[in-house]
Design a protein around this motif. Sequence first.
Motif, mmCIF file in Angstrom:
data_model
loop_
_atom_site.group_PDB
_atom_site.id
_atom_site.type_symbol
_atom_site.label_atom_id
_atom_site.label_comp_id
_atom_site.label_asym_id
_atom_site.label_seq_id
_atom_site.Cartn_x
_atom_site.Cartn_y
_atom_site.Cartn_z
ATOM 1 N N PRO A 1 0.839 -1.198 0.000
ATOM 2 C CA PRO A 1 0.000 0.000 0.000
ATOM 3 C C PRO A 1 0.876 1.251 0.000
ATOM 4 N N MET A 2 0.442 2.249 -0.735
ATOM 5 C CA MET A 2 1.181 3.523 -0.859
ATOM 6 C C MET A 2 2.511 3.331 -1.580
ATOM 7 N N THR B 1 3.542 6.102 -4.177
ATOM 8 C CA THR B 1 4.072 7.311 -3.541
ATOM 9 C C THR B 1 5.500 7.079 -3.053
ATOM 10 N N ARG C 1 -3.851 1.604 4.362
ATOM 11 C CA ARG C 1 -3.516 1.502 2.957
ATOM 12 C C ARG C 1 -3.479 2.856 2.245
ATOM 13 N N ASN C 2 -3.783 3.913 2.967
ATOM 14 C CA ASN C 2 -3.795 5.251 2.383
ATOM 15 C C ASN C 2 -2.908 6.161 3.225
ATOM 16 N N LYS D 1 -3.095 9.140 3.855
ATOM 17 C CA LYS D 1 -3.862 10.079 4.671
ATOM 18 C C LYS D 1 -4.220 9.492 6.036
ATOM 19 N N ASN D 2 -4.136 8.159 6.151
ATOM 20 C CA ASN D 2 -4.502 7.500 7.399
ATOM 21 C C ASN D 2 -3.310 7.268 8.336
#
Length: 241
Positions: free
Chosen positions: A17-18, A21, A60-61, A63-64
Amino acid sequence: MSQFQIRTVLEKFQYLPMGDTAADFLNYLRVEAGLSGNTSLAYGRDIVGFLEFCQGQGVRNIKNIDPLLISAYQIFLSKSGAAESSQKRSLVAIHMLLRFARLMGMIEDDFTNVLETPKLWQRIPTVCSKDQVKKLLETPNEDEPFYYRDKTILELLYATGMRASEIASLKIRDINLDVGYVRCTGKGNKERIVPVSKIGVSSVKDYLVGLRPKLEKPFSQDILFLSRTGRPMGRIEIWRM
């Protein structure tokens, strides 16, 4: 060998995840920041470890990600037997990833004002009190001709923990004012990146605009901190300061 290993890290990002980025961030360090292959590889591996932890926690984000998650990861590293130096580098890597994400508009807060790196207590001498530090940082007088330079040097020494010799050898390209970090080369030619506070970044900007152009000579090259003659400052001069 490091190029092959970096490709391996980038491949691992694809399944995490991510990961996109993180891959952009690693390429940013290599291309924009100009970090060596070995240094980029070390930070890349740190990010892989963190993203694997995030995956295990169901995050998984980007922002979290929050301070509690990062603190939990630091506890995990500690219990896993990771050396304090490795924990510190890992946290720096996470700091820089979040700063990069903020620069790209992915998040609004990088939490760098509430996160602290693990203390390498066995290497740290007796420290100054808050009042002593405040007095030290306020030593330069605005009426002095080298105020901007001296203030910036003291801010960087305090904020980053760099040695006088590392400060003296800094080049303009070693400071990233957008993300907020400095790239320095220490003993054994070891390279590392160190986050710089908003105050430190502001001081560097003031110096680059308000004083360095006046000190610069044709032979000054890219050295960040210059003496009154336009030559690089030496570590002895910084020690005297």
